[in-house]
Write an enzyme that holds these catalytic residues in place. Structure first.
Site, short mmCIF file in Angstrom:
data_model
loop_
_atom_site.label_atom_id
_atom_site.label_comp_id
_atom_site.label_asym_id
_atom_site.label_seq_id
_atom_site.Cartn_x
_atom_site.Cartn_y
_atom_site.Cartn_z
N HIS A 17 3.30 -4.94 -7.92
CA HIS A 17 4.29 -4.22 -8.72
C HIS A 17 5.57 -5.03 -8.95
CE1 HIS A 17 5.74 -3.34 -4.72
NE2 HIS A 17 4.91 -2.35 -4.51
N PHE A 53 -3.55 7.09 -2.92
CA PHE A 53 -4.28 8.36 -3.00
C PHE A 53 -3.68 9.43 -2.11
CE2 PHE A 53 -8.55 6.35 -4.42
CZ PHE A 53 -8.35 6.76 -5.72
N ARG A 54 -2.91 9.03 -1.09
CA ARG A 54 -2.47 9.94 -0.03
C ARG A 54 -3.70 10.43 0.75
NH1 ARG A 54 2.16 7.48 -0.94
NH2 ARG A 54 3.47 8.40 -2.56
N ASN A 79 -0.66 3.08 3.41
CA ASN A 79 0.56 3.62 4.02
C ASN A 79 0.50 5.13 4.20
OD1 ASN A 79 0.71 3.76 1.15
ND2 ASN A 79 2.93 4.02 1.24
N ASP A 112 0.29 1.49 -9.23
CA ASP A 112 1.14 2.00 -8.15
C ASP A 112 1.31 3.51 -8.29
OD1 ASP A 112 2.61 1.93 -5.81
OD2 ASP A 112 4.48 1.31 -6.77
#
Length: 345
Positions: free
Chosen positions: A173, A16-17, A41, A246
């Site tokens: 992924h 999502f940031r 991250n 992803d």
């Protein structure tokens, strides 16, 4: 078949940031997905219960009015992670911890450099019922980028799986036949997510006729034999494989640059593209399992009860989307025609 109705799907891997970007990414996913596993991250990475709780609140605040979308939170493993961090995170509602080898992907420099040192943490995760999510690539500079997933399996993942039979592991992924074969032959505590881009594309789509920065992601697209292996494995309907987009947004200028960022922003078209792949494979009857059933079953969560209907109707993915800060982002499959469309969405 021109119409298919599924139990509402979940996205078991996305980014999502943070900040303004949430006003774009959260509604895009909440449009169709009831739940999503949110990657940790950020800068700085989400490493403890307090950071998780604060990030979750920011995501919830970005949901559209009336949305019941539920973010499923994760923490970022480092060589400083302790058993107490796992206990505290579990108490805060965290469902999984993410293993990034240092430097493997965006904002992963704080990640794990000495994997064996984390074995006590994996033991704690198994004990407390927290899943391990793995970005399965080695990162040593001398190892070819196309070989890094297979090398990770051989060097690390096989050992982790053998050492911790009670630990649920999601190989995220996956991009290779090696990974698909490993997951298929592994015990029931091992599963994998697969992205739309790795089912639809191979490395020719990244490099032939010019570099295609909006098809650049990590793990990088592989040769067509690996793409075909991934397509074959989802067509079996195996419950070991499920949907994880992803979806990873970067502003247009950060993708189209001398050192372009890795990530495909697929949230606006992912379910429709998965439907297209399953249709092409003559396996539409396997789509609901992949999108809506296998993930919650593996995570030990209830299946959704609402439904989503797709119709066989052509539409074109927008060439770009304007973010809340005014900058454009180019979605995955921009300008391309998709054969399936969500009804009334």
């Amino acid at each position: 078949m021109t119409q298919i109705t599924l139990l509402t799907p979940d996205d078991w891997h996305l980014h999502f940031r943070d900040g303004d970007m949430l006003q774009e990414t959260v509604p895009a996913t909440a449009r169709l997905f009831q739940r999503a596993i949110v990657m940790p991250n950020l800068l700085p990475p989400v490493t403890d219960a307090k950071m998780v709780t604060e990030y979750r609140e920011r995501i919830l605040a970005a949901r559209p009015a009336g949305s019941t979308f539920e973010p499923l939170m994760t923490i970022f493993l480092t060589n400083n992670t302790t058993e107490q961090d796992i206990i505290d995170a579990k108490a805060a509602g965290v469902v999984a911890a993410k293993l990034y080898p240092a430097g493997a992907t965006t904002n992963s420099d704080a990640a794990v450099k000495a994997l064996d040192a984390l074995f006590p943490v994996f033991e704690a995760m198994a004990k407390h019922g927290m899943l391990l999510l793995v970005h399965g690539e080695v990162t040593e500079s001398h190892i070819d980028i196309f070989d890094r997933e297979a090398m990770f399996i051989e060097r690390y993942l096989a050992r982790i799986v053998a050492a911790f039979p009670a630990l649920k592991v999601v190989f995220e992924h996956i991009t290779t036949k090696d990974a698909a074969d490993f997951v298929m032959s592994a015990p029931d505590n091992v599963a994998a997510t697969i992205t739309p881009q790795h089912l639809l594309l191979n490395r020719n789509d990244l490099l032939v006729g010019g570099v295609r920065p909006h098809n650049f992601c990590l793990p990088v697209l592989k040769r067509s034999t690996h793409q075909e292996a991934l397509r074959a494995v989802i067509a079996t309907g195996s419950s070991k494989f499920f949907l994880g987009t992803d979806s990873a947004p970067h502003e247009k200028h950060r993708k189209e640059s001398a050192c372009g960022c890795a990530g495909c922003y697929s949230a606006w078209s992912a379910l429709e593209l998965y439907a297209q792949v399953f249709d092409d494979l003559g396996a539409l009857d396997k789509l609901e399992g992949f999108a809506s059933l296998h993930g919650p079953d593996f995570y030990g969560l209830p299946r959704n009860t609402s439904t989503v209907t797709l119709v066989k109707e052509k539409w074109t993915v927008p060439s770009e989307i304007i973010l809340p800060n005014g900058n454009p982002i180019v979605p995955f499959f921009a300008g391309e025609e998709v054969n399936w469309k969500v009804k009334n969405a």
